[in-house]
Write a protein that holds these residues in place. Structure first.
Motif, PDB file in Angstrom:
ATOM      1  N   GLY A 118       0.996  -0.802  -0.147  1.00 53.91           N
ATOM      2  CA  GLY A 118      -0.021   0.524   0.257  1.00 53.91           C
ATOM      3  C   GLY A 118       0.736   1.408   0.170  1.00 53.91           C
ATOM      4  O   GLY A 118       0.837   2.653  -0.961  1.00 53.91           O
ATOM      5  N   ILE A 119       1.722   1.504   1.048  1.00 53.91           N
ATOM      6  CA  ILE A 119       2.980   2.385   0.540  1.00 53.91           C
ATOM      7  C   ILE A 119       3.533   2.775  -0.446  1.00 53.91           C
ATOM      8  O   ILE A 119       3.796   3.745  -1.320  1.00 53.91           O
ATOM      9  CB  ILE A 119       3.481   2.482   2.319  1.00 53.91           C
ATOM     10  N   SER A 120       3.897   1.074  -0.855  1.00 48.90           N
ATOM     11  CA  SER A 120       4.940   1.542  -2.355  1.00 48.90           C
ATOM     12  C   SER A 120       3.895   2.210  -3.488  1.00 48.90           C
ATOM     13  O   SER A 120       4.089   3.235  -4.162  1.00 48.90           O
ATOM     14  CB  SER A 120       4.825   0.318  -2.803  1.00 48.90           C
ATOM     15  N   ILE A 121       2.844   1.663  -3.322  1.00 53.38           N
ATOM     16  CA  ILE A 121       2.446   1.859  -4.111  1.00 53.38           C
ATOM     17  C   ILE A 121       1.351   3.161  -4.140  1.00 53.38           C
ATOM     18  O   ILE A 121       1.644   4.275  -4.886  1.00 53.38           O
ATOM     19  CB  ILE A 121       0.699   1.175  -4.299  1.00 53.38           C
ATOM     20  N   LEU A 122       1.154   3.654  -2.633  1.00 55.12           N
ATOM     21  CA  LEU A 122       0.891   5.330  -2.648  1.00 55.12           C
ATOM     22  C   LEU A 122       1.804   6.485  -2.817  1.00 55.12           C
ATOM     23  O   LEU A 122       1.732   7.471  -3.744  1.00 55.12           O
ATOM     24  CB  LEU A 122       0.756   5.654  -0.215  1.00 55.12           C
ATOM     25  N   LEU A 123       3.613   5.695  -2.865  1.00 53.35           N
ATOM     26  CA  LEU A 123       4.854   6.546  -3.546  1.00 53.35           C
ATOM     27  C   LEU A 123       4.661   6.595  -5.228  1.00 53.35           C
ATOM     28  O   LEU A 123       4.627   7.664  -5.118  1.00 53.35           O
ATOM     29  CB  LEU A 123       5.347   6.381  -2.881  1.00 53.35           C
ATOM     30  N   LEU A 124       4.114   5.784  -5.851  1.00 54.20           N
ATOM     31  CA  LEU A 124       4.143   5.282  -6.554  1.00 54.20           C
ATOM     32  C   LEU A 124       3.345   6.301  -8.035  1.00 54.20           C
ATOM     33  O   LEU A 124       3.209   7.260  -8.304  1.00 54.20           O
ATOM     34  CB  LEU A 124       4.529   3.766  -7.627  1.00 54.20           C
ATOM     35  N   ILE A 125       1.851   6.398  -6.839  1.00 54.79           N
ATOM     36  CA  ILE A 125       0.915   7.526  -7.526  1.00 54.79           C
ATOM     37  C   ILE A 125       1.731   8.890  -7.471  1.00 54.79           C
ATOM     38  O   ILE A 125       1.274   9.634  -8.209  1.00 54.79           O
ATOM     39  CB  ILE A 125      -0.371   6.848  -7.379  1.00 54.79           C
ATOM     40  N   GLY A 152       4.174   9.870 -10.366  1.00 51.86           N
ATOM     41  CA  GLY A 152       3.145   9.859 -10.691  1.00 51.86           C
ATOM     42  C   GLY A 152       3.019  11.288 -11.303  1.00 51.86           C
ATOM     43  O   GLY A 152       3.049  12.701 -12.456  1.00 51.86           O
ATOM     44  N   VAL A 153       2.261  12.098 -10.320  1.00 54.07           N
ATOM     45  CA  VAL A 153       1.322  13.097 -10.118  1.00 54.07           C
ATOM     46  C   VAL A 153       2.163  14.031 -10.572  1.00 54.07           C
ATOM     47  O   VAL A 153       2.248  15.076 -10.955  1.00 54.07           O
ATOM     48  CB  VAL A 153       0.476  12.979  -8.880  1.00 54.07           C
ATOM     49  N   VAL A 154       3.143  14.213  -9.088  1.00 50.30           N
ATOM     50  CA  VAL A 154       4.764  15.193  -9.058  1.00 50.30           C
ATOM     51  C   VAL A 154       5.296  15.642 -10.878  1.00 50.30           C
ATOM     52  O   VAL A 154       5.527  16.877 -11.772  1.00 50.30           O
ATOM     53  CB  VAL A 154       4.918  15.277  -8.159  1.00 50.30           C
ATOM     54  N   ALA A 155       5.200  14.047 -11.352  1.00 49.82           N
ATOM     55  CA  ALA A 155       5.633  14.634 -12.129  1.00 49.82           C
ATOM     56  C   ALA A 155       5.166  14.892 -14.062  1.00 49.82           C
ATOM     57  O   ALA A 155       5.405  15.537 -14.604  1.00 49.82           O
ATOM     58  CB  ALA A 155       6.374  13.211 -13.611  1.00 49.82           C
ATOM     59  N   LEU A 171      -1.984   1.931 -14.032  1.00 50.40           N
ATOM     60  CA  LEU A 171      -0.970   1.395 -14.057  1.00 50.40           C
ATOM     61  C   LEU A 171      -0.043   0.813 -13.353  1.00 50.40           C
ATOM     62  O   LEU A 171       0.707  -0.293 -13.506  1.00 50.40           O
ATOM     63  CB  LEU A 171      -0.030   2.793 -14.775  1.00 50.40           C
ATOM     64  N   THR A 172      -0.057   1.780 -11.932  1.00 52.96           N
ATOM     65  CA  THR A 172       0.085   1.011 -10.409  1.00 52.96           C
ATOM     66  C   THR A 172       0.133   0.023 -10.541  1.00 52.96           C
ATOM     67  O   THR A 172       0.665  -0.580  -9.392  1.00 52.96           O
ATOM     68  CB  THR A 172       0.240   1.967  -9.956  1.00 52.96           C
ATOM     69  N   GLY A 173      -1.170  -0.201 -10.761  1.00 47.42           N
ATOM     70  CA  GLY A 173      -1.964  -1.382 -10.339  1.00 47.42           C
ATOM     71  C   GLY A 173      -1.362  -2.679 -10.921  1.00 47.42           C
ATOM     72  O   GLY A 173      -0.957  -3.746 -10.195  1.00 47.42           O
ATOM     73  N   ALA A 174      -1.265  -2.712 -12.065  1.00 50.18           N
ATOM     74  CA  ALA A 174      -1.093  -3.383 -13.157  1.00 50.18           C
ATOM     75  C   ALA A 174       0.563  -3.438 -12.935  1.00 50.18           C
ATOM     76  O   ALA A 174       1.200  -4.790 -12.802  1.00 50.18           O
ATOM     77  CB  ALA A 174      -0.591  -3.298 -14.528  1.00 50.18           C
ATOM     78  N   THR A 222       2.680  -3.013  -9.956  1.00 46.69           N
ATOM     79  CA  THR A 222       3.176  -3.616  -8.932  1.00 46.69           C
ATOM     80  C   THR A 222       2.795  -5.009  -8.771  1.00 46.69           C
ATOM     81  O   THR A 222       3.312  -6.054  -8.451  1.00 46.69           O
ATOM     82  CB  THR A 222       1.875  -2.846  -7.471  1.00 46.69           C
ATOM     83  N   LEU A 223       1.419  -5.436  -9.507  1.00 47.35           N
ATOM     84  CA  LEU A 223       0.978  -6.320  -9.482  1.00 47.35           C
ATOM     85  C   LEU A 223       2.037  -7.184 -10.363  1.00 47.35           C
ATOM     86  O   LEU A 223       2.298  -8.627 -10.011  1.00 47.35           O
ATOM     87  CB  LEU A 223      -0.506  -6.899 -10.154  1.00 47.35           C
ATOM     88  N   ILE A 224       2.156  -6.948 -11.460  1.00 46.90           N
ATOM     89  CA  ILE A 224       3.267  -7.615 -12.114  1.00 46.90           C
ATOM     90  C   ILE A 224       4.868  -7.643 -11.347  1.00 46.90           C
ATOM     91  O   ILE A 224       5.304  -8.780 -11.687  1.00 46.90           O
ATOM     92  CB  ILE A 224       3.698  -7.214 -13.465  1.00 46.90           C
ATOM     93  N   ILE A 225       5.337  -6.863 -10.719  1.00 49.17           N
ATOM     94  CA  ILE A 225       6.442  -6.967 -10.334  1.00 49.17           C
ATOM     95  C   ILE A 225       6.322  -8.121  -9.349  1.00 49.17           C
ATOM     96  O   ILE A 225       6.965  -9.002  -8.692  1.00 49.17           O
ATOM     97  CB  ILE A 225       6.713  -5.877  -9.788  1.00 49.17           C
ATOM     98  N   ALA A 226       5.671  -8.602  -8.560  1.00 48.44           N
ATOM     99  CA  ALA A 226       4.824  -9.735  -7.434  1.00 48.44           C
ATOM    100  C   ALA A 226       4.310 -10.785  -8.357  1.00 48.44           C
ATOM    101  O   ALA A 226       5.958 -11.172  -6.954  1.00 48.44           O
ATOM    102  CB  ALA A 226       3.463  -8.437  -6.323  1.00 48.44           C
ATOM    103  N   LEU A 227       4.001 -10.903  -8.975  1.00 52.35           N
ATOM    104  CA  LEU A 227       4.028 -12.204  -9.312  1.00 52.35           C
ATOM    105  C   LEU A 227       5.657 -12.388 -10.058  1.00 52.35           C
ATOM    106  O   LEU A 227       5.862 -14.024  -9.641  1.00 52.35           O
ATOM    107  CB  LEU A 227       2.829 -11.790 -10.663  1.00 52.35           C
ATOM    108  N   LEU A 228       6.018 -11.335 -10.923  1.00 55.06           N
ATOM    109  CA  LEU A 228       7.696 -11.785 -10.963  1.00 55.06           C
ATOM    110  C   LEU A 228       7.966 -12.745  -9.542  1.00 55.06           C
ATOM    111  O   LEU A 228       8.999 -13.807  -9.849  1.00 55.06           O
ATOM    112  CB  LEU A 228       8.077 -10.276 -11.647  1.00 55.06           C
ATOM    113  N   THR A 229       8.324 -11.781  -8.672  1.00 57.64           N
ATOM    114  CA  THR A 229       9.016 -11.852  -7.016  1.00 57.64           C
ATOM    115  C   THR A 229       8.984 -13.244  -7.018  1.00 57.64           C
ATOM    116  O   THR A 229       9.372 -13.875  -6.426  1.00 57.64           O
ATOM    117  CB  THR A 229       8.755 -10.587  -6.496  1.00 57.64           C
ATOM    118  N   VAL A 230       7.679 -13.509  -6.952  1.00 56.27           N
ATOM    119  CA  VAL A 230       6.728 -15.120  -6.332  1.00 56.27           C
ATOM    120  C   VAL A 230       7.200 -16.371  -7.187  1.00 56.27           C
ATOM    121  O   VAL A 230       7.416 -16.799  -6.804  1.00 56.27           O
ATOM    122  CB  VAL A 230       5.320 -14.292  -5.736  1.00 56.27           C
TER     123      VAL A 230
END
Lengths: 229, 811
Positions: free
Chosen positions: B451-458, B461-464, B779-782, B784-792
């Motif tokens: 959750g925290i990681s997603i918050l930071l990612l979004i 994105g908004v700042v950029a 985009l963040t949702g997809a 993080t999901l992909i990164i997590a699945l790759l890890t697992v």
């Protein structure tokens, strides 16, 4: 040394109440060697846990070396336990990360025994158990019999009044089992009180008295003739 | 006993190298982030505290009431300082500090423009701690032509020669003698200058104005220890109001007008000057603000980054907790046994804390290495100049210790409290414990991490997007191929000649001039008047002196009317052009405003209305602006170069300059460079956020990897049985991944609303803002999901591929 009155232990889960011990009246004199036998699930280990102050009974009284301890807090029990009781388990329960020496030393650390004296006591008991050559080995490097010898040494090192052994030979072959039993019997000969849970009728003969449990009740008590001639 | 704890802890670390690496590395990265931010915050907070009198020094500031709201100004009138010292007993000392503008300083062959010059009163050395290497602080600035310079300046002008007593010329006209050399200012000083001249030099330069209603310079005061800032501020307000009333009231013309105009008399009697206040010197860096908004990015960034660093550290601590509790089964027996042989719960807790603190210490060592390795990167991102030496001091080391202890205690708390609660009777026999409860907690913690990681990612994105938006926003003028040249010293008086010569060149498209840096016109005032204005209302209107061809050169479109033209005599100083905001204040359409009387110091007529253009940062709203032709004020020439031939035309401009002003070095700036600089702070924030968000994701994935490998280990037998019963390898991978995917999805669902609210809130600080785009969330949702699945999946595939016979024999 040990006296229980109408000892009861009830385990409550969400739906059922299981009574593990029922109306246990047992007394063990100082210097006695008692074997507890019975089928799986009859309450042997529960009894041993209560006798060893690892657990409290649900009802009844338990007098240990003159104290009524059935309502003691964990802290009070720990205090009484570390000074008076040594444990030997079926699965040895040595700490893998500690060497033989350090495993044996552990009870003395919790008793806050000073460094020099600690060393002396550990080496003494190790010598007696013929463990000196294994001093710096880790548990995984030892055979089952050797591991149990370490466990017995650990139980002895603080010179407890009572040794509780929960199927000490359960994980050992007969040669190693015999060795451990003769060790216990030797300790008994020197005056240590021992309560041992066992499945083996042969090993129960090392004891002066055999208590049979069935479904949480003491069903029979037999005195070993060999000790009472 | 403690030795024993450490021994077990150390052997555990060595025995389980994989887990230990995940733990130590994750914690090290988290701690490195925390340390960077800690050092950065320490540096920000250290500003101006080196002055021995830091606690009693203040800058005099004021709030002006206007029709548009309160306008905060940190400049003060020229004569305020001495008046304060004389009349307000709380004030022990006061000094004025004026920027006389860029000065041409000459010593023999060495001639440079110096912009870091301050004109101050001699007591500046009594109030502030600016140590002198040479010269007597009590007297260095007493004589009119004395000059105090920094070490750097001494070296620049005099090399290794003795600087004291040397004579330099300023603006080719004024002789000064070096009477003091001061140590270079520390980097954490808000006041930055390289030269000090006596205050009266601004009078020599003709910049002095004795009105108490016009604000040009800084005034600093030192209070007596018992002086109270708020009451002193109120006293200053009363003093200034009384003085202004006396000043205006003594004007015989006003007296006469008031006799015929009771409303005017009433306004005069009710006149109240601005509200003065004292801003503590040590707050300047983080809390100083100017204008209608009270925003100071300094404190906002300090708070934001402290929270972010804490988050990253928390993610790393969660890894530690999760791996520790996951492995609790293996540790349960040890805990049970220790209790059997006499350990109390307290000593078990102590043991696990020593373990986590030991791990944290290892991580601290590793993090210090990381800090050293990445210091240049961090300096680049944050604009600091931290060095190993600046980190190797008591305060920083204390900081490292604090972060280490914090990490050790937070990370160790759950394992310590959870594992120490094991009942020996249960764990020794069964060998299993902490099942469902521990697992639920682990899941919640992973959800929190992601959750925290997603918050930071979004957030990133908004700042950029916002920075991008500001950079690409239509400014209302064409900033490309536009340069400006500072007109210093005598050059401004020959501007007309320069313009004439430049325009002869076909590569120069147009030339104009202004009074202030054209990308940030900052001067404004409340004196404007027009037909039909409510006399009781005061509006702040920006004003700029410009040359003819101003809209033409900048390519500002006109909304109505015409631009200034030499064909009309009145246009030289009697005609006004305003922007659309002014016509809004007037309550008129642009077309209707043309031809209306407009007075702002000069009475004139509005001849044209320019469409709104951004003459300040896009951060703030476009404010009203009126411009007038006033050649005596020109300080910058603006030149539009020919598109496609910029280098050549720049060469031409340089040659022309050198021909017209052989005495003055050629300096120029591109508009778009200036423009880029305005968003540097936001871009830095964006880059830092990017770095932190990336690290947060990496650490969270490390934790996930550890948990996955642990789960794979735990479920070896189950996987074996499933395969015996006919499950395929992909089926097993799916089974395995599904569980982790659920957590990450849940984390997304929880983080999205928070991210939306936070970013929306942040964007409110911008007058012109981009949107919080929905696709950022998707985009963040997809992602993080992909990164997590790759890890697992790495662990899942390994588990699924194993020979079932082996796994069943495992037990």
């Amino acid at each position: 040394m040990i006296q229980t009155k109408n000892l009861k232990k009830i385990y409550t889960t969400e739906e059922v109440e299981t009574s593990a011990l029922n109306q246990i009246n047992l007394s063990v004199q100082e210097g006695e060697f008692v074997a507890v036998m019975g089928p799986s699930g009859c309450g042997k280990s529960t009894l041993l846990n209560i006798l060893g102050l690892l657990d409290n009974p649900s009802e009844g009284e338990y007098h240990f070396v003159g104290h009524e301890v059935s309502r003691y807090s964990e802290r009070q029990r720990a205090h009484l336990r570390k000074a008076n009781i040594g444990f030997v388990f079926q699965s040895f329960n040595l700490i893998d990360e500690l060497t033989v020496f350090e495993n044996i030393e552990l009870p003395l650390l919790y008793l806050k025994v000073g460094g020099n004296e600690r060393r002396k006591k550990v080496l003494e008991v190790m010598e007696r158990m013929q463990l000196i050559p294994r001093k710096n080995h880790f548990p995984q490097q030892l055979s089952g019999g050797q591991q149990q010898r370490v466990a017995v040494a650990r139980a002895l090192v603080a010179r407890p009044k009572l040794i509780l052994a929960d199927e000490p030979t359960g994980n050992l072959d007969s040669a190693n089992g015999d060795e451990v039993m003769s060790l216990l019997s030797q300790l008994h000969g020197e005056g240590t009180t021992i309560v041992m849970v066992t499945h083996s009728p042969a090993y129960s003969e090392y004891a002066q008295r055999v208590v049979h449990l069935f479904d949480g009740h003491i069903v029979t008590e037999n005195f070993n003739q060999k000790f009472h001639v | 006993m403690f030795n024993n704890y450490l021994k077990v802890a150390w052997r555990n670390i060595i025995l389980h190298k994989g887990y230990s690496f995940l733990n130590v590395f994750g914690l090290a990265v988290g701690m490195a982030c925390a340390l960077f931010v800690l050092f950065w915050v320490q540096d920000e907070l250290s500003f101006d505290r080196f002055h021995a009198n830091a606690g009693t020094l203040y800058r005099v500031e004021q709030d002006q009431a206007t029709g548009q709201g309160k306008f905060h100004v940190n400049l003060t009138p020229y004569p305020l300082g001495p008046a304060l010292k004389a009349e307000i007993p709380e004030i022990k000392e006061a000094t004025r500090a004026a920027f006389p503008g860029d000065l041409l300083v000459r010593y023999g062959e060495n001639a440079f423009f110096e912009s870091r010059v301050l004109a101050v009163d001699p007591q500046v050395f009594r109030m502030f701690t600016f140590p002198l290497l040479k010269g007597d602080p009590a007297t260095v600035l007493n004589r009119p032509a004395s000059l105090v310079i920094s070490e750097n300046m001494a070296r620049k002008y005099f090399g290794s020669a003795e600087p004291m007593g040397k004579n330099v010329t300023i603006n080719n006209a004024h002789a000064f003698t070096v009477t003091g050399v001061m140590k270079n200012l520390p980097l954490n000083s808000s006041l930055s200058f390289d030269m000090l001249v006596p205050f009266d030099f601004v009078k020599t330069l003709g910049q002095y104005n004795d009105s108490l209603g016009r604000n040009f310079i800084w005034t600093f005061v030192q209070l007596h220890p018992q002086g109270h800032a708020a009451t002193t501020g109120a006293k200053i307000s009363r003093l200034v109001t009384n003085r202004i009333v006396a000043e205006i009231g003594s004007d015989p013309e006003l007296q006469k007008r008031m006799q015929g105009d009771p409303a005017l008399r009433k306004r005069f009697e009710n006149y109240r000057g601005p509200d003065f206040s004292l801003m503590p010197l040590v707050d300047l860096k983080l809390f100083a603000h100017f204008g209608f908004s009270r925003n100071n990015m300094g404190i906002q960034y300090v708070v934001a980054f402290s929270i972010i660093a804490l988050f990253v550290l928390l993610i790393a601590c969660i890894n530690f907790m999760n791996l520790a509790t996951a492995r609790s089964v293996n540790r349960a027996r040890e805990v049970g046994l220790r209790k059997v042989v006499g350990a109390r719960r307290r000593s078990i807790i102590g043991q696990f804390y020593s373990e986590s603190i030991l791990t944290a210490l290892l991580a601290a060592a590793a993090s210090f290495v990381l800090v050293l390795l990445f210091l240049p990167v961090f300096n680049g991102l944050s604009g600091k100049t931290m060095t190993l030496a600046s980190l190797w001091q008591g305060k920083s080391l204390l900081g490292i210790l604090a972060v280490t202890l914090f990490t050790g205690i937070v990370a160790g708390s759950y394992p310590a409290l959870f594992l120490s609660s094991f009942q020996p009777a249960k764990v020794l026999k069964a060998g299993r414990s902490g099942g469902a409860k521990g697992a639920l907690l682990r899941k919640s913690l992973v959800v929190l991490q992601f959750g925290i990681s997603i918050l930071l990612l979004i957030g990133m994105g908004v700042v950029a997007r916002q920075v991008d938006y500001m950079r690409n926003k239509k400014l209302g003028y064409d900033k490309d191929q536009l340069i400006y040249l500072p007109l210093r010293g005598e050059t401004f008086s020959s501007y007309a000649a320069l313009k004439e010569q430049l325009l002869r060149n076909p590569r120069v498209m147009n030339v104009t001039a202004t009074h202030q840096e054209p990308t940030s016109i900052g001067s404004n005032g409340g004196g404007a008047d027009w037909d039909g204005k409510d006399p009781g209302q005061k509006f702040l209107i920006g004003n700029a002196s410009v040359d003819f061809d101003y809209p033409e050169t900048l390519k500002i479109e006109m909304a109505a009317g015409r631009t200034f033209s030499r064909k009309f005599a009145m246009d030289s100083g009697k005609s006004w052009m305003v922007n659309e905001e002014v016509t809004k204040l007037m309550g008129l359409d642009p077309a209707a405003a043309v031809g209306k009387r407009f007075t702002w110091g000069v009475e004139g007529t509005i001849v044209g209305v320019m469409k709104n253009f951004h003459y300040q940062s896009v951060r703030s709203a476009i404010e009203p602006l009126a411009v007038i032709v006033a050649p005596e004020n020109f300080r910058f020439a603006i030149v539009r170069l020919k598109a496609g031939e910029v280098p050549a035309s720049l060469q031409d401009v340089r040659k022309t300059w050198q021909r017209v002003f052989p005495q003055y070095p050629f300096e120029y700036r591109f508009f778009d460079e200036d423009f880029g600089r305005m968003y540097q702070a936001d871009e830095s924030m964006g880059s830092l956020l990017k770095a932190f968000a990336g690290l947060a994701v990496i650490i969270a994935c490390l934790g996930l990897f550890g948990l996955a490998s642990y789960t794979a280990e735990q479920r070896t037998k189950e996987i074996g049985v499933r395969k015996f019963l006919g499950a395929s390898s992909p089926g097993i991978v799916l089974l395995f991944s599904k569980q982790f995917a659920k957590w990450v999805l849940l984390a997304n669902l929880l983080a999205w609303p928070c991210a939306y609210i936070l970013t929306k809130n942040w964007l409110q600080g911008f007058a012109y803002r981009s949107t919080v785009a929905w696709w950022l969330f998707a985009l963040t949702g997809a992602g993080t999901l992909i990164i997590a699945l790759l890890t697992v999946s790495f662990q899942a595939v390994r588990a699924a591929r194993a020979n079932p016979v082996d796994s069943l024999r495992y037990e």
